[in-house]
Motif scaffolding. Structure first.
Motif, PDB file in Angstrom:
ATOM      1  N   LEU A   1      22.245 -31.929  76.429  1.00 49.88           N
ATOM      2  CA  LEU A   1      21.113 -31.845  77.362  1.00 49.88           C
ATOM      3  C   LEU A   1      19.783 -32.054  76.649  1.00 49.88           C
ATOM      4  O   LEU A   1      18.773 -32.362  77.288  1.00 49.88           O
ATOM      5  N   LEU A   2      19.779 -31.867  75.327  1.00 51.25           N
ATOM      6  CA  LEU A   2      18.568 -32.111  74.540  1.00 51.25           C
ATOM      7  C   LEU A   2      18.524 -33.535  74.003  1.00 51.25           C
ATOM      8  O   LEU A   2      17.574 -33.911  73.332  1.00 51.25           O
ATOM      9  N   GLY A   3      19.582 -34.304  74.266  1.00 51.23           N
ATOM     10  CA  GLY A   3      19.593 -35.700  73.830  1.00 51.23           C
ATOM     11  C   GLY A   3      20.295 -35.943  72.507  1.00 51.23           C
ATOM     12  O   GLY A   3      20.213 -37.053  71.968  1.00 51.23           O
ATOM     13  N   VAL A   4      20.999 -34.940  71.974  1.00 54.57           N
ATOM     14  CA  VAL A   4      21.708 -35.134  70.700  1.00 54.57           C
ATOM     15  C   VAL A   4      22.840 -36.137  70.917  1.00 54.57           C
ATOM     16  O   VAL A   4      23.563 -36.074  71.911  1.00 54.57           O
ATOM     17  N   ARG A   5      22.963 -37.077  69.991  1.00 54.50           N
ATOM     18  CA  ARG A   5      23.841 -38.228  70.219  1.00 54.50           C
ATOM     19  C   ARG A   5      24.988 -38.378  69.238  1.00 54.50           C
ATOM     20  O   ARG A   5      25.684 -39.395  69.233  1.00 54.50           O
ATOM     21  N   ARG A   6      25.172 -37.406  68.375  1.00 57.62           N
ATOM     22  CA  ARG A   6      26.301 -37.498  67.447  1.00 57.62           C
ATOM     23  C   ARG A   6      26.859 -36.094  67.241  1.00 57.62           C
ATOM     24  O   ARG A   6      26.104 -35.137  67.035  1.00 57.62           O
ATOM     25  N   PHE A   7      28.190 -35.980  67.291  1.00 58.21           N
ATOM     26  CA  PHE A   7      28.852 -34.695  67.057  1.00 58.21           C
ATOM     27  C   PHE A   7      30.056 -34.899  66.145  1.00 58.21           C
ATOM     28  O   PHE A   7      30.809 -35.853  66.314  1.00 58.21           O
ATOM     29  N   ASP A   8      30.212 -33.966  65.228  1.00 58.87           N
ATOM     30  CA  ASP A   8      31.435 -33.940  64.436  1.00 58.87           C
ATOM     31  C   ASP A   8      32.553 -33.355  65.273  1.00 58.87           C
ATOM     32  O   ASP A   8      32.327 -32.439  66.077  1.00 58.87           O
ATOM     33  N   ALA A   9      33.746 -33.849  65.087  1.00 56.95           N
ATOM     34  CA  ALA A   9      34.913 -33.283  65.754  1.00 56.95           C
ATOM     35  C   ALA A   9      36.140 -33.689  64.958  1.00 56.95           C
ATOM     36  O   ALA A   9      36.089 -34.607  64.125  1.00 56.95           O
ATOM     37  N   SER A  10      37.222 -33.002  65.235  1.00 55.00           N
ATOM     38  CA  SER A  10      38.414 -33.143  64.419  1.00 55.00           C
ATOM     39  C   SER A  10      39.619 -33.360  65.324  1.00 55.00           C
ATOM     40  O   SER A  10      39.812 -32.631  66.298  1.00 55.00           O
ATOM     41  N   LEU A  11      40.394 -34.380  65.018  1.00 50.95           N
ATOM     42  CA  LEU A  11      41.585 -34.649  65.818  1.00 50.95           C
ATOM     43  C   LEU A  11      42.475 -33.406  65.843  1.00 50.95           C
ATOM     44  O   LEU A  11      42.711 -32.779  64.809  1.00 50.95           O
TER      45      LEU A  11
ATOM     46  N   LEU B   1      47.499 -41.121  68.666  1.00 46.75           N
ATOM     47  CA  LEU B   1      47.251 -40.823  67.253  1.00 46.75           C
ATOM     48  C   LEU B   1      47.354 -39.316  67.006  1.00 46.75           C
ATOM     49  O   LEU B   1      47.906 -38.869  65.996  1.00 46.75           O
ATOM     50  N   ARG B   2      46.832 -38.543  67.948  1.00 48.58           N
ATOM     51  CA  ARG B   2      46.940 -37.089  67.820  1.00 48.58           C
ATOM     52  C   ARG B   2      48.401 -36.656  67.696  1.00 48.58           C
ATOM     53  O   ARG B   2      48.755 -35.818  66.877  1.00 48.58           O
ATOM     54  N   ALA B   3      49.230 -37.250  68.535  1.00 47.91           N
ATOM     55  CA  ALA B   3      50.657 -36.896  68.497  1.00 47.91           C
ATOM     56  C   ALA B   3      51.254 -37.225  67.133  1.00 47.91           C
ATOM     57  O   ALA B   3      52.041 -36.454  66.570  1.00 47.91           O
ATOM     58  N   LYS B   4      50.861 -38.374  66.582  1.00 46.20           N
ATOM     59  CA  LYS B   4      51.394 -38.778  65.285  1.00 46.20           C
ATOM     60  C   LYS B   4      50.933 -37.816  64.184  1.00 46.20           C
ATOM     61  O   LYS B   4      51.735 -37.330  63.384  1.00 46.20           O
ATOM     62  N   VAL B   5      49.622 -37.516  64.172  1.00 44.45           N
ATOM     63  CA  VAL B   5      49.085 -36.636  63.120  1.00 44.45           C
ATOM     64  C   VAL B   5      49.658 -35.230  63.265  1.00 44.45           C
ATOM     65  O   VAL B   5      50.014 -34.585  62.274  1.00 44.45           O
ATOM     66  N   ALA B   6      49.761 -34.744  64.526  1.00 46.92           N
ATOM     67  CA  ALA B   6      50.329 -33.400  64.728  1.00 46.92           C
ATOM     68  C   ALA B   6      51.770 -33.360  64.229  1.00 46.92           C
ATOM     69  O   ALA B   6      52.236 -32.339  63.718  1.00 46.92           O
ATOM     70  N   GLY B   7      52.475 -34.474  64.361  1.00 46.16           N
ATOM     71  CA  GLY B   7      53.837 -34.548  63.825  1.00 46.16           C
ATOM     72  C   GLY B   7      53.838 -34.428  62.301  1.00 46.16           C
ATOM     73  O   GLY B   7      54.655 -33.697  61.727  1.00 46.16           O
ATOM     74  N   TRP B   8      52.916 -35.118  61.661  1.00 44.69           N
ATOM     75  CA  TRP B   8      52.811 -35.016  60.195  1.00 44.69           C
ATOM     76  C   TRP B   8      52.493 -33.581  59.766  1.00 44.69           C
ATOM     77  O   TRP B   8      52.886 -33.151  58.695  1.00 44.69           O
ATOM     78  N   LEU B   9      51.731 -32.884  60.617  1.00 45.32           N
ATOM     79  CA  LEU B   9      51.264 -31.540  60.271  1.00 45.32           C
ATOM     80  C   LEU B   9      52.133 -30.459  60.919  1.00 45.32           C
ATOM     81  O   LEU B   9      51.686 -29.323  61.093  1.00 45.32           O
ATOM     82  N   ALA B  10      53.351 -30.806  61.270  1.00 46.27           N
ATOM     83  CA  ALA B  10      54.227 -29.856  61.970  1.00 46.27           C
ATOM     84  C   ALA B  10      54.235 -28.504  61.264  1.00 46.27           C
ATOM     85  O   ALA B  10      54.409 -28.431  60.046  1.00 46.27           O
ATOM     86  N   GLY B  11      54.023 -27.447  62.022  1.00 48.45           N
ATOM     87  CA  GLY B  11      53.988 -26.105  61.454  1.00 48.45           C
ATOM     88  C   GLY B  11      52.575 -25.605  61.211  1.00 48.45           C
ATOM     89  O   GLY B  11      52.350 -24.407  61.100  1.00 48.45           O
ATOM     90  N   GLU B  12      51.624 -26.528  61.116  1.00 47.35           N
ATOM     91  CA  GLU B  12      50.223 -26.127  60.956  1.00 47.35           C
ATOM     92  C   GLU B  12      49.631 -25.853  62.343  1.00 47.35           C
ATOM     93  O   GLU B  12      50.051 -26.457  63.338  1.00 47.35           O
TER      94      GLU B  12
END
Lengths: 314, 314
Positions: free
Chosen positions: B231-241, B283-294
């Protein structure tokens, strides 16, 4: 205080719907004693409005069969506004008999969802509200009538729901005799932009009679959607302890906004709710224990309150 | 469009930090080939900015030991801005050598957190940025320098962090030679009101040089906080799959904003990100598979996109 926060309310009511919207959509059947304990401890934690059950046929929702007893117990607790969901005039008559403080009649703005869920068109539901208003007035009871417009942001069956149709139905409910109206994102289709757009128009249509927003966290947006509504000055939100709930007629819908996460967000923002979050978290732990094996939701219970958290300083 | 949405941007960049902030805080070690596949498929899904690793001593974070190779691969992908985290001048020299598009130097506004995390005071980190700027200028490389002010909303160790101190450090970073600055809620203490307050002042201090918000979903507020910043116009955010991540030095911190949930929220709001959500979910499904248990996080992957979802119509 800036232009964005000018309308943010200083007080907000979290209306607990876990006993109705939550319990109706899970298998585990709580006992009447457990429901009464939940209500008692929610009130002790500072909750002042609780939807305690619904007057639907017991063969459809056996979890709600003890609503008369639960309502009678809730009525003994000073300061508590006890509401019930009623699908029709017959349910409303039972709510009046039990002297509920409020009865909420759900209406689905999606015609397809309405037919699947209530076997009535939206306008047939509006007509039922007229009959409920007449019954209430004839009864001399003080039970308020809230028309809750669901699938207000879209529907799993028909897809798009037009804003103009939502607004038309809100006005029709008020014209038919509802004391107030609310809007529900029954199936988790809302986003903060859509909330800002629809709720601003809803406030123009209904003014102070627009009383509550009901959001599901299906895709993680419940609190962002509530934030969008807070900025417009909305002062009441439905939420469910442990985020339990969904709509049995809306495939894929899962999880109301979590009461405890919402209480935390509001407290962090310096908005008074009257809720003691520690007590609410203790109650959450108890209810989650009763519901062991059922899906529960929310984040605060896992992380705990921030160290040095002091909401009164917000 | 109304007064609240007047500054909402039409385009937003989701900077992927899962390969750095995510992987550094979990046990499973992805292979270099897996990291490169992640980056390749993220770019194919439309992501244009990825933090690919960090130049910290391998004995501290063995998960990041292959950052030179991963960065070299990322540099071969047209249109991708590849960034790295650097804790000091030594790391910055490696980033310059690898021709990273951007290096991010974390600074903790909490003195206690800074000492525990980086063994330096915040002002010693500012001084390091001055040396990094000199090294960059001497190198003739184009690598941008971002100063990332962390624990900007509070800290698990010292509790409150003053807004005035956050703003002072932002200005000091720019004065020392940072090309731009960002703010991070390292430990999940932010709320939408605090974001509105701090970010508005940050924009006044740094203007267009205030480039990014970094939120953790520790208590479920990441998307609500991002909404406040939008709402303040910020145009970039960090995020993690899959919302993986946290801060190894901040007990209790868990989970970045989930890239896929954020992409969904933005698309729903009609804000362009360039991201193909279906590809990102694959891609999320693939990475979550690599990280199984995390532990992984987020809601969209469970519910799926809404039926009839058509973001271009938003």
């Amino acid at each position: 205080m800036n232009a964005l926060s000018a309308r943010v309310p200083s007080q907000v009511i979290i209306r607990e719907v876990g006993l109705r919207d939550g319990l109706q959509s899970i298998q585990t059947q709580l006992s009447t004693a457990q429901k009464c304990a939940w209500i008692r401890e929610a009130v002790a934690a500072g909750q002042t409005e609780i939807e305690v059950g619904s007057f639907v046929p017991a063969r459809l929702l056996p979890q709600m069969a003890d609503t008369p007893e639960v309502l009678a117990y809730a009525k003994t607790l000073p300061g508590l506004s006890a509401s019930v969901l009623v699908p029709n005039l017959k349910g409303a008559e039972r709510a009046l008999e039990g002297e509920a403080d409020l009865m909420i009649l759900p209406l689905s703005a999606s015609r397809a969802h309405s037919l699947a869920n209530l076997r009535k068109t939206p306008d047939e539901v509006v007509a039922e509200v007229g009959r409920i208003r007449a019954a209430r007035d004839a009864s001399g009871k003080k039970t308020l009538i809230e028309g809750g417009v669901g699938t207000a942001f879209g529907c799993t069956i028909q897809g798009e729901v037009r804003v103009s149709e939502v607004l038309r139905l809100m006005q029709a409910l008020l014209d038919a005799g509802a004391d107030r109206v609310s809007l529900a994102d029954t199936v988790g289709y809302a986003d903060p932009g859509a909330v800002a757009n629809l709720f601003e128009q809803a406030l123009r249509v209904a003014g102070d009679k627009f009383c509550c927003g009901h959001f599901h966290d299906t895709r993680g947006l419940a609190l962002a959607n509530i934030h969008a509504a807070l900025l417009l000055g909305v002062r009441r939100f439905d939420a469910s302890l442990a985020g339990i709930g969904g709509c049995p007629y809306a495939p894929g819908a899962s999880g109301n906004a979590s009461s405890e996460d919402l209480a935390f967000m509001l407290a962090s923002m310096g908005i008074a709710t009257g809720i003691d979050i520690d007590k609410l978290l203790a109650l959450r732990a108890k209810v989650a224990g009763w519901l062991a094996g059922e899906p529960t939701h929310g984040s605060l219970w896992q992380a705990g309150l921030p160290k040095h958290f002091n909401p009164s300083a917000a």
